[in-house]
Design a protein around this motif. Structure first.
Motif, PDB file in Angstrom:
ATOM      1  N   THR A 131      19.250 -54.663 -95.138  1.00 49.18           N
ATOM      2  CA  THR A 131      20.198 -54.405 -96.208  1.00 49.18           C
ATOM      3  C   THR A 131      19.815 -53.204 -97.043  1.00 49.18           C
ATOM      4  O   THR A 131      20.618 -52.689 -97.804  1.00 49.18           O
ATOM      5  CB  THR A 131      20.300 -55.625 -97.146  1.00 49.18           C
ATOM      6  OG1 THR A 131      18.995 -55.914 -97.669  1.00 49.18           O
ATOM      7  CG2 THR A 131      20.804 -56.832 -96.406  1.00 49.18           C
ATOM      8  N   GLY A 132      18.573 -52.754 -96.924  1.00 51.11           N
ATOM      9  CA  GLY A 132      18.140 -51.626 -97.728  1.00 51.11           C
ATOM     10  C   GLY A 132      18.149 -50.337 -96.930  1.00 51.11           C
ATOM     11  O   GLY A 132      18.810 -50.204 -95.924  1.00 51.11           O
ATOM     12  N   GLY A 133      17.380 -49.350 -97.403  1.00 46.61           N
ATOM     13  CA  GLY A 133      17.266 -48.112 -96.667  1.00 46.61           C
ATOM     14  C   GLY A 133      18.292 -47.100 -97.094  1.00 46.61           C
ATOM     15  O   GLY A 133      19.217 -47.385 -97.851  1.00 46.61           O
ATOM     16  N   PRO A 134      18.148 -45.886 -96.600  1.00 44.31           N
ATOM     17  CA  PRO A 134      19.006 -44.785 -97.037  1.00 44.31           C
ATOM     18  C   PRO A 134      20.460 -44.921 -96.625  1.00 44.31           C
ATOM     19  O   PRO A 134      21.328 -44.262 -97.184  1.00 44.31           O
ATOM     20  CB  PRO A 134      18.362 -43.567 -96.364  1.00 44.31           C
ATOM     21  CG  PRO A 134      17.657 -44.123 -95.173  1.00 44.31           C
ATOM     22  CD  PRO A 134      17.151 -45.461 -95.614  1.00 44.31           C
TER      23      PRO A 134
ATOM     24  N   ARG B 211      22.358 -47.717 -96.747  1.00 38.27           N
ATOM     25  CA  ARG B 211      23.084 -48.826 -97.365  1.00 38.27           C
ATOM     26  C   ARG B 211      24.326 -48.341 -98.097  1.00 38.27           C
ATOM     27  O   ARG B 211      25.427 -48.851 -97.904  1.00 38.27           O
ATOM     28  CB  ARG B 211      22.178 -49.603 -98.321  1.00 38.27           C
ATOM     29  CG  ARG B 211      22.894 -50.744 -99.026  1.00 38.27           C
ATOM     30  CD  ARG B 211      21.955 -51.461 -99.987  1.00 38.27           C
ATOM     31  NE  ARG B 211      21.375 -50.524-100.940  1.00 38.27           N
ATOM     32  CZ  ARG B 211      22.018 -50.033-102.012  1.00 38.27           C
ATOM     33  NH1 ARG B 211      23.264 -50.374-102.239  1.00 38.27           N
ATOM     34  NH2 ARG B 211      21.428 -49.192-102.833  1.00 38.27           N
ATOM     35  N   ALA B 212      24.167 -47.341 -98.966  1.00 34.84           N
ATOM     36  CA  ALA B 212      25.303 -46.824 -99.719  1.00 34.84           C
ATOM     37  C   ALA B 212      26.321 -46.167 -98.796  1.00 34.84           C
ATOM     38  O   ALA B 212      27.538 -46.291 -99.003  1.00 34.84           O
ATOM     39  CB  ALA B 212      24.822 -45.827-100.775  1.00 34.84           C
TER      40      ALA B 212
ATOM     41  N   GLY C 224      28.283 -48.851 -97.085  1.00 35.59           N
ATOM     42  CA  GLY C 224      29.195 -49.451 -98.052  1.00 35.59           C
ATOM     43  C   GLY C 224      30.431 -48.597 -98.264  1.00 35.59           C
ATOM     44  O   GLY C 224      31.560 -49.100 -98.303  1.00 35.59           O
ATOM     45  N   ALA C 225      30.223 -47.289 -98.388  1.00 34.93           N
ATOM     46  CA  ALA C 225      31.351 -46.369 -98.550  1.00 34.93           C
ATOM     47  C   ALA C 225      32.244 -46.389 -97.315  1.00 34.93           C
ATOM     48  O   ALA C 225      33.477 -46.339 -97.414  1.00 34.93           O
ATOM     49  CB  ALA C 225      30.839 -44.960 -98.813  1.00 34.93           C
ATOM     50  N   LEU C 226      31.624 -46.465 -96.142  1.00 34.31           N
ATOM     51  CA  LEU C 226      32.383 -46.492 -94.892  1.00 34.31           C
ATOM     52  C   LEU C 226      33.236 -47.751 -94.798  1.00 34.31           C
ATOM     53  O   LEU C 226      34.419 -47.682 -94.435  1.00 34.31           O
ATOM     54  CB  LEU C 226      31.422 -46.413 -93.707  1.00 34.31           C
ATOM     55  CG  LEU C 226      32.016 -46.618 -92.319  1.00 34.31           C
ATOM     56  CD1 LEU C 226      33.129 -45.623 -92.055  1.00 34.31           C
ATOM     57  CD2 LEU C 226      30.923 -46.506 -91.266  1.00 34.31           C
TER      58      LEU C 226
ATOM     59  N   ASP D 298      30.871 -50.865-105.680  1.00 36.46           N
ATOM     60  CA  ASP D 298      30.644 -49.443-105.418  1.00 36.46           C
ATOM     61  C   ASP D 298      29.150 -49.236-105.252  1.00 36.46           C
ATOM     62  O   ASP D 298      28.408 -49.186-106.229  1.00 36.46           O
ATOM     63  CB  ASP D 298      31.171 -48.586-106.563  1.00 36.46           C
ATOM     64  CG  ASP D 298      31.064 -47.094-106.248  1.00 36.46           C
ATOM     65  OD1 ASP D 298      30.462 -46.738-105.217  1.00 36.46           O
ATOM     66  OD2 ASP D 298      31.576 -46.288-107.044  1.00 36.46           O
ATOM     67  N   THR D 299      28.700 -49.127-103.995  1.00 39.22           N
ATOM     68  CA  THR D 299      27.270 -49.021-103.722  1.00 39.22           C
ATOM     69  C   THR D 299      26.712 -47.636-104.019  1.00 39.22           C
ATOM     70  O   THR D 299      25.507 -47.413-103.890  1.00 39.22           O
ATOM     71  CB  THR D 299      26.979 -49.371-102.250  1.00 39.22           C
ATOM     72  OG1 THR D 299      27.797 -48.563-101.408  1.00 39.22           O
ATOM     73  CG2 THR D 299      27.276 -50.828-101.984  1.00 39.22           C
TER      74      THR D 299
END
Length: 212
Positions: free
Chosen positions: A107-110, A112-113, A116-118, A183-184
């Motif tokens: 769930t972490g790492g570069p 993740r955001a 989420g946007a995708l 909004d990640t």
């Protein structure tokens, strides 16, 4: 003296290097899709953002929407492995507990955001929605095989197939529920991560009623 014959030019790329390029293309594509929309984004722009030609982009992906697949499919093998290791009597939601997330970066790492946007884009962009659903469709046999191995059942048994479908649907619903409401790209990363884990665990707790 005649020079020995053989391959000339650049050495072929390793599979690891190819996977790295695919992932870079995927991240760049999502960034461009978020910034200007899918329709306005071209293969040339995606390649330029990564430092490769549009021809290279199309060598790896058949369409600009399909460029995002590496970000969506990265966790399938990992989840399938966890399903095989899921112990009898262990709550299903433990697959996404904090210890697992920390150890494997699920769930972490570069990314993740970016993921989420995708996922938020899949709500309005039909092409991305198709890729998103296809990725989950392709994940289901892998989950069914893992559940069959865990239960000692034949790979073509109907029971793990049904259970995989339930598990798969629960995962997708949970990720969408989270992404469409969060909004990640802003706020505290640790809080957002905890909310995603909590959402996944809640969804799997419900699904586990039919997966025991």
């Amino acid at each position: 003296m005649t020079a020995p014959r053989g391959r000339t030019g650049r050495p072929p790329l390793t599979e690891e290097r190819k996977a790295e390029i695919r992932l870079r293309i995927a991240r760049a594509a999502v960034d461009l899709f978020v910034a200007q929309g899918v329709v306005a984004t071209t293969g040339e722009q995606i390649g330029q953002a990564v430092g490769v030609s549009a021809r290279t982009v199309w060598r790896y992906f058949p369409s600009k929407e399909s460029c995002v697949r590496p970000l969506l499919s990265a966790g399938i093998d990992l989840i399938a492995a966890r399903l095989r290791d899921w112990l009898p009597g262990q709550p299903l939601e433990r697959l996404f507990d904090d210890e697992f997330a920390d150890a494997h970066g699920f769930t972490g790492g570069p990314d993740r955001a970016t993921v989420g946007a995708l996922v938020r884009l899949t709500r309005t962009e039909r092409g991305l929605r198709a890729v998103w659903l296809q990725t989950y469709d392709e994940a289901e046999p892998a989950f069914a095989k893992a559940l069959a191995e865990r239960a000692g059942l034949p790979a073509d048994d109907l029971r793990p197939t049904i259970r995989a479908a339930m598990f798969n649907a629960a995962l997708r619903a949970a990720v969408e529920h989270y992404a469409w409401r969060t909004d990640t790209t802003t706020g505290d990363a640790a809080t957002a991560e905890a909310e995603l884990v909590a959402t996944l665990r809640s969804a799997l707790a419900v699904a586990a009623e039919g997966l025991t």
